[in-house]
Design an enzyme around this catalytic site. Structure first.
Site, mmCIF file in Angstrom:
data_model
loop_
_atom_site.group_PDB
_atom_site.id
_atom_site.type_symbol
_atom_site.label_atom_id
_atom_site.label_comp_id
_atom_site.label_asym_id
_atom_site.label_seq_id
_atom_site.Cartn_x
_atom_site.Cartn_y
_atom_site.Cartn_z
ATOM 1 N N GLY A 9 0.778 -1.246 0.000
ATOM 2 C CA GLY A 9 0.000 0.000 0.000
ATOM 3 C C GLY A 9 0.801 1.284 0.000
ATOM 4 C CG LEU A 82 -1.577 -7.875 -7.061
ATOM 5 C CD1 LEU A 82 -0.639 -8.803 -6.311
ATOM 6 C CD2 LEU A 82 -0.842 -7.118 -8.159
ATOM 7 C CG HIS A 101 2.449 -3.149 -15.221
ATOM 8 N ND1 HIS A 101 1.909 -4.267 -14.618
ATOM 9 C CD2 HIS A 101 3.557 -3.581 -15.872
ATOM 10 C CE1 HIS A 101 2.640 -5.322 -14.912
ATOM 11 N NE2 HIS A 101 3.655 -4.934 -15.674
HETATM 12 C C1 GAR Z 1 3.690 -1.439 -7.260
HETATM 13 O O1 GAR Z 1 5.031 -1.483 -7.673
HETATM 14 C C2 GAR Z 1 2.776 -1.504 -8.468
HETATM 15 O O2 GAR Z 1 3.320 -0.902 -9.604
HETATM 16 C C3 GAR Z 1 2.642 -2.989 -8.660
HETATM 17 O O3 GAR Z 1 2.545 -3.511 -7.365
HETATM 18 C C4 GAR Z 1 3.317 -2.688 -6.480
HETATM 19 C C5 GAR Z 1 2.443 -2.385 -5.276
HETATM 20 O O4 GAR Z 1 3.193 -1.727 -4.282
HETATM 21 N N1 GAR Z 1 1.478 -3.309 -9.453
HETATM 22 C C6 GAR Z 1 1.430 -4.352 -10.267
HETATM 23 O O5 GAR Z 1 2.332 -5.134 -10.404
HETATM 24 C C7 GAR Z 1 0.110 -4.469 -11.048
HETATM 25 N N2 GAR Z 1 0.237 -5.421 -12.109
HETATM 26 P P1 GAR Z 1 2.432 -1.010 -3.092
HETATM 27 O O6 GAR Z 1 1.398 -1.987 -2.545
HETATM 28 O O7 GAR Z 1 3.492 -0.731 -2.074
HETATM 29 O O8 GAR Z 1 1.805 0.246 -3.626
#
Ligand code: GAR
Length: 196
Positions: A9, A82, A101
């Site tokens: 998050g 996700l 992404h």
């Molecule tokens: C982030 O790096 C985002 O870009 C990625 O998940 C991470 C979440 O981090 N998203 C994906 O891979 C979507 N396909 P966070 O929970 O610390 O914001």
């Protein structure tokens, strides 16, 4: 605005902090789909409601849709969310669902390509450049119109964790500003991270 997240998050927090005090934007709720997601704790610390919905709520009912409509949400922001966005939400929020992404789509996108899996693939393929893509969501993983991309260098010695750290910096710098530009129809930020 509603933020949907599945894990840590950091992006949800950064977006919430960016818009705090903005009279035109309210982060109404942070929705999460994994019971132990740390994003729920971040929401609590931020004083924003966190609401858990399971797969059934997303895919086999209108529970999430009804909730968002009751809250009069205009935009849905996916910040490390996700699950594939269900059709009922896509229909109710046309061009109003935005995702981030952690790669330069169309590279390293698609089912199973998320979070650390992306950075591991980038390092395994000896990429010299990677980055972030912020895009409108449609009914496929990681497709939909691109709003913004920013790049960073990958050094030969970088580990997947090193790449993740660079990506998180880009996300912090750009994701909230790109959302701001998108919803208020302002010019997108100029990416100064590295030249094309
Ligand atoms: C982030 O790096 C985002 O870009 C990625 O998940 C991470 C979440 O981090 N998203 C994906 O891979 C979507 N396909 P966070 O929970 O610390 O914001």
């Amino acid at each position: 605005m509603a933020i949907l997240a599945s894990g840590n998050g950091t992006n949800a927090q950064q977006i919430s902090e960016y818009f705090a005090g903005n009279p035109r934007v309210e982060i109404n709720v942070i929705i999460y789909n994994k019971k132990d997601a740390y994003v729920a704790k971040r929401a609590e610390n931020l004083g924003i409601e966190a609401k858990y919905f399971n797969r059934h709520d997303f895919y086999e009912s209108d529970n999430v849709l009804s909730f968002l409509q009751e809250r009069q949400v205009d935009y849905v922001i996916l910040a490390g969310f996700l699950l594939l966005v269900p059709e009922n939400l896509l229909g109710a929020f046309p061009n109003r669902i935005v995702n981030i992404h952690p790669a330069l789509l169309p590279k390293y996108g698609g089912k199973g390509m998320y979070g650390h899996h992306v950075h591991e693939a980038v390092v395994a393929n000896h990429e010299q450049v990677t980055g972030i893509t912020i895009h409108i969501v449609d009914n496929r993983y990681d497709c939909g119109t691109t709003l913004f991309q920013a790049k960073c260098k990958v050094e030969p010695t970088d580990s997947p964790d090193d790449v993740a750290a660079k990506i998180h910096l880009l996300e912090k710098e750009y994701f909230p500003r790109v959302i701001d530009s998108f919803i208020f129809d302002k010019p997108m930020p100029q990416s100064t991270a590295i030249a094309d």
